[in-house]
Design a protein around this motif. Structure first.
Motif, PDB file in Angstrom:
ATOM      1  N   LEU A 190      -6.032  -5.637  -7.227  1.00 19.21           N
ATOM      2  CA  LEU A 190      -6.867  -4.760  -6.411  1.00 19.21           C
ATOM      3  C   LEU A 190      -8.254  -5.355  -6.211  1.00 19.21           C
ATOM      4  O   LEU A 190      -8.826  -5.279  -5.113  1.00 19.21           O
ATOM      5  CB  LEU A 190      -6.956  -3.374  -7.057  1.00 19.21           C
ATOM      6  N   GLY A 237      -5.747   5.684 -10.356  1.00 18.19           N
ATOM      7  CA  GLY A 237      -5.820   5.609  -8.897  1.00 18.19           C
ATOM      8  C   GLY A 237      -4.514   5.350  -8.187  1.00 18.19           C
ATOM      9  O   GLY A 237      -4.515   5.140  -6.965  1.00 18.19           O
ATOM     10  N   PHE A 238      -3.383   5.357  -8.908  1.00 20.12           N
ATOM     11  CA  PHE A 238      -2.095   5.121  -8.269  1.00 20.12           C
ATOM     12  C   PHE A 238      -1.471   6.430  -7.809  1.00 20.12           C
ATOM     13  O   PHE A 238      -1.564   7.455  -8.490  1.00 20.12           O
ATOM     14  CB  PHE A 238      -1.152   4.362  -9.202  1.00 20.12           C
ATOM     15  N   THR A 239      -0.831   6.374  -6.653  1.00 24.50           N
ATOM     16  CA  THR A 239      -0.236   7.557  -6.031  1.00 24.50           C
ATOM     17  C   THR A 239       1.282   7.495  -6.130  1.00 24.50           C
ATOM     18  O   THR A 239       1.885   6.461  -5.827  1.00 24.50           O
ATOM     19  CB  THR A 239      -0.647   7.645  -4.551  1.00 24.50           C
ATOM     20  N   TYR A 285       5.170   3.874  -6.862  1.00 22.70           N
ATOM     21  CA  TYR A 285       3.735   4.167  -6.839  1.00 22.70           C
ATOM     22  C   TYR A 285       3.033   3.120  -5.978  1.00 22.70           C
ATOM     23  O   TYR A 285       3.551   2.003  -5.786  1.00 22.70           O
ATOM     24  CB  TYR A 285       3.150   4.122  -8.250  1.00 22.70           C
ATOM     25  N   TYR A 286       1.847   3.461  -5.500  1.00 19.36           N
ATOM     26  CA  TYR A 286       1.125   2.501  -4.660  1.00 19.36           C
ATOM     27  C   TYR A 286      -0.373   2.742  -4.735  1.00 19.36           C
ATOM     28  O   TYR A 286      -0.853   3.823  -5.092  1.00 19.36           O
ATOM     29  CB  TYR A 286       1.591   2.597  -3.202  1.00 19.36           C
ATOM     30  N   GLN A 287      -1.128   1.689  -4.371  1.00 18.12           N
ATOM     31  CA  GLN A 287      -2.588   1.766  -4.253  1.00 18.12           C
ATOM     32  C   GLN A 287      -3.053   0.610  -3.380  1.00 18.12           C
ATOM     33  O   GLN A 287      -2.493  -0.494  -3.440  1.00 18.12           O
ATOM     34  CB  GLN A 287      -3.267   1.678  -5.620  1.00 18.12           C
TER      35      GLN A 287
END
Length: 342
Positions: A190, A237-239, A285-287
């Motif tokens: 990131l 912060g991962f969705t 999951y993603y960010q």
């Protein structure tokens, strides 16, 4: 243009933006020991990946039996179908990419049955993406304890009486350790401006699913449990992609396990025969900046195992049904993402 007699059309701004944006798909799939427990299971895996053609595949229960490189073999089988995929050798979990690999690394190598996390990096146009796969520790699954089954041997036992006791039992696993290794590695991605996808069979439910609304459903026995892997990911912060698209846990429970497989002996599809153990334990999951989940579907049969019986799923979850033989006891998760260009 009109005054001069020319025909014309002004494209709307949304369609122009979509042309500039980039989309890709991800499939998370636990393939149940490479499909070996189902006659024709390997061919079924090849058939379904060929049919769906996801850009990335995160696989769980890759075993590399007899020293073989399963993901390489899978790439060769798909190439014979006209589909080019790239992979690197992994154990327990595996990765396929339709984009050439820029890098690959073992983030949490397999240690006995305590799980694994692997990563590849690929280039999508102007964007770098890091895709991680996981098959987390399945030796101490505390959600079985809630149902009155030991989370290690799956033998009947007394149910825990408090959430604190559930979490102490859950802490016996190595899942949090693997998640922290992932988070440490993903932090560097990131910081480098990469987008991050994390798919896998976590062998643990989500805190988003064990809520007040579901406390007395699916043999939760009144428990509202802050399951730790999902909590760790959210805090960093991962969705959760499926829950982002379908936040209503009652209408869209998203159960991936245990999936009824008509091609298998039903006694081999559950380890808690007197319990309703339906869970969502397969996740994507993603960010990343300008990365959005725009679609999600389950992938598998339309029924689950409840108390050793096949029960049709009566939910609003959209599902991609198999085209033929189903090779596993899990449902997969298919997702589409959009990268919005600045």
């Amino acid at each position: 243009m009109g005054a001069e007699g020319y025909n014309y059309r002004a494209p709307d701004s949304d369609s122009l933006q979509q042309k500039r944006d980039q989309e890709f798909t991800v499939l998370q799939w636990n393939i149940w020991q490479e499909g070996t427990l189902i006659p024709g299971g390997y061919d079924a895996i090849v058939n379904e990946i060929d049919r769906l053609s996801p850009d990335f595949v995160t696989l769980s229960e890759v075993r590399n039996y007899h020293g073989s490189d399963f993901t390489r073999r899978l790439c060769q089988s798909l190439k014979a179908r006209g589909k080019t995929y790239y992979s690197f050798r992994t154990d327990d979990s595996g990765l396929l990419s339709r984009y050439p690999l820029k890098d690959s690394v073992a983030v949490f190598p397999l240690n006995k049955d305590h799980g694994s996390v692997y990563k590849l990096t690929a280039q999508l146009g102007a964007h770098e993406i890091a895709v991680y796969t996981a098959h987390l520790d399945y030796l101490d699954c505390a959600y079985y304890n809630v149902r009155g089954y030991d989370g290690f041997t799956w033998k009947e036992t007394e149910r825990p009486t408090s959430v604190g006791e559930v979490l102490r039992l859950n802490d016996l696993s190595w899942r949090d350790n693997a998640a922290r290794c992932f988070l440490n590695e993903a932090r560097h991605d990131l910081e480098a401006g990469r987008m991050v996808i994390f798919g896998g069979d976590f062998n643990e439910p989500s805190h988003l699913d064990w809520t007040e609304a579901t406390a007395y459903l699916y043999d939760h026995h009144g428990m509202v449990v802050p399951w730790t892997v999902s909590t760790l990911l959210e805090r960093n912060g991962f969705t959760d992609g499926y829950r982002k698209v379908y936040p209503d846990v009652l209408s869209y429970p998203g159960f991936t396990y245990p999936c009824h497989n008509p091609a298998a002996d039903i006694t081999k599809l559950t380890w808690a025969p007197k319990a309703d153990e339906r869970e969502r334990i397969d996740f994507i999951y993603y960010q990343g900046d300008n990365l959005f989940a725009i679609d999600a579907k389950l992938f598998g049969t339309g029924s689950s195992i409840v108390r050793s019986k096949a029960v049709g799923d009566r939910s609003a979850d959209p599902i991609i049904l198999p085209s033929g033989t189903w090779p596993t006891d899990h449902k997969g998760v298919w997702m589409k993402f959009r990268i919005k260009n600045k």
